[in-house]
Design an enzyme around this catalytic site. Structure first.
Site, PDB file in Angstrom:
ATOM      1  N   GLU A   1     -32.730  -2.908 -45.280  1.00 45.50           N
ATOM      2  CA  GLU A   1     -33.881  -2.721 -46.166  1.00 45.50           C
ATOM      3  C   GLU A   1     -34.145  -3.989 -46.959  1.00 45.50           C
ATOM      4  O   GLU A   1     -33.221  -4.738 -47.276  1.00 45.50           O
ATOM      5  CB  GLU A   1     -33.635  -1.592 -47.180  1.00 45.50           C
ATOM      6  CG  GLU A   1     -33.968  -0.214 -46.714  1.00 45.50           C
ATOM      7  CD  GLU A   1     -33.928   0.807 -47.853  1.00 45.50           C
ATOM      8  OE1 GLU A   1     -33.718   1.983 -47.533  1.00 45.50           O
ATOM      9  OE2 GLU A   1     -34.102   0.434 -49.025  1.00 45.50           O
TER      10      GLU A   1
ATOM     11  N   ASP B   1     -36.414  -4.482 -50.446  1.00 45.74           N
ATOM     12  CA  ASP B   1     -37.084  -3.575 -51.379  1.00 45.74           C
ATOM     13  C   ASP B   1     -37.746  -4.251 -52.571  1.00 45.74           C
ATOM     14  O   ASP B   1     -37.120  -5.083 -53.242  1.00 45.74           O
ATOM     15  CB  ASP B   1     -36.067  -2.583 -51.976  1.00 45.74           C
ATOM     16  CG  ASP B   1     -35.362  -1.737 -50.939  1.00 45.74           C
ATOM     17  OD1 ASP B   1     -35.885  -1.599 -49.829  1.00 45.74           O
ATOM     18  OD2 ASP B   1     -34.283  -1.205 -51.250  1.00 45.74           O
TER      19      ASP B   1
ATOM     20  N   GLU C   1     -39.016  -2.319 -55.926  1.00 40.47           N
ATOM     21  CA  GLU C   1     -39.052  -1.024 -56.601  1.00 40.47           C
ATOM     22  C   GLU C   1     -39.555  -1.222 -58.026  1.00 40.47           C
ATOM     23  O   GLU C   1     -38.978  -2.003 -58.784  1.00 40.47           O
ATOM     24  CB  GLU C   1     -37.663  -0.379 -56.611  1.00 40.47           C
ATOM     25  CG  GLU C   1     -37.197   0.025 -55.225  1.00 40.47           C
ATOM     26  CD  GLU C   1     -35.793   0.583 -55.211  1.00 40.47           C
ATOM     27  OE1 GLU C   1     -35.581   1.631 -54.571  1.00 40.47           O
ATOM     28  OE2 GLU C   1     -34.900  -0.027 -55.844  1.00 40.47           O
TER      29      GLU C   1
END
Length: 293
Positions: free
Chosen positions: A106, A108, A110
């Site tokens: 992943e 990311d 966020e």
């Protein structure tokens, strides 16, 4: 007959080359064409022209969408306007993921909501073969709920660069030759979601979601994806070729302006870096934190 055979072979070779070249290409810019709704379709709104989309979160569910294509390296841009008002406990995510298993990769973004009067947090993280714990957090130098801003990931064989409006906020280098995990073999989908993160996202989980303010809505538009479409050949996506421009050696380093801006972000806006968290890693910091670059 020989000439006929030669023509057939020539046409076949041209066709194969065209197919191979087409693997590296652009998304259309239309959410309906390039993405599927991952969950809760009735929490997703898409404009009639397909160029604008919102995701909503309420007490019943969050929502999300993911690219139809799997991708291995490229440049990914998304314009996002975050949840206005009291957004504590909500998480809006824009990321790449190879799957949902324990060995997933992943990359990311966020966005961590907050109470009124306190700024959004932006957390970045990288998972490789299921190993994460590489969080960095910054505050932004603008209010991300007032207007759209462009959040970008450059992912190539050399590095991963996170950018906000073109300004680098984080660089994670490929140090696999030094024993540091780096996502470079698994194709990933591009995903955006909004979900309930009240157990950890705001003030260590102390500030919960105020459901009386629901639905919480994040807006998306003007995305651009220029990446290698996965067709089972990692070698093609890893090649330094005109279609894979992101793998060019000049994208293995930051230019002087990018280095200056990254230092500016780290000095004035970073408030957490796993590489300086000796309480979390009392015995030994992760290897990438101690390698001189």
């Amino acid at each position: 007959m020989k000439n006929c055979h030669r023509q057939i072979i020539f046409i076949a070779l041209v066709t194969l080359n065209l197919i191979k070249f087409s693997v590296a290409t652009l998304f259309s810019g239309n959410y309906n064409q390039d993405f599927i709704i991952e969950y809760t379709p009735n929490h997703v709104y898409t404009a009639p022209n397909g160029r604008f989309r919102t995701l909503s979160l309420d007490h019943d569910s969050g929502s999300g969408f993911a690219s139809k294509e799997k991708l291995l390296f490229g440049r990914f841009d998304m314009q996002i306007k975050l949840v206005p008002g009291r957004s504590a406990g909500t998480v809006v995510a824009f990321y790449l993921k190879s799957g949902d298993g324990n060995n997933r990769d992943e990359v990311d973004f966020e966005f961590l909501g907050n109470v009124i009067g306190k700024p959004y947090g932006l957390q970045t993280n990288i998972f490789s073969d299921g190993s994460g714990n590489r969080e960095q957090r910054i505050h932004l130098w603008f209010d991300p709920t007032k207007d759209f801003h462009t959040y970008s990931i450059l992912w190539n064989i050399h590095l991963i660069m996170f950018m906000v409006d073109g300004i680098p906020i984080r660089v994670y280098r490929n140090l696999a030759d030094k024993g540091v995990q780096y996502p470079q073999w698994k194709p990933m989908n591009l995903v955006s979601t909004i979900w309930n993160g009240e157990g950890w996202a705001t003030n260590g989980g102390k500030d919960k979601i105020d459901w009386s303010k629901a639905p919480f809505i994040a807006s998306f538009r003007n995305y651009k994806v220029d990446a290698c479409f996965w067709r089972g050949d990692a070698g093609f996506c890893r090649a330094n070729s005109p279609s894979n421009w992101w793998n060019n050696p000049r994208f293995s380093q930051l230019n002087p302006w990018q280095r200056k801006m990254l230092l500016w972000v780290r000095k004035y806006y970073m408030y957490y870096d796993y590489c300086t968290d000796h309480k979390r890693f009392p015995s030994l910091l992760p290897k990438e934190c101690t390698i001189a670059l």
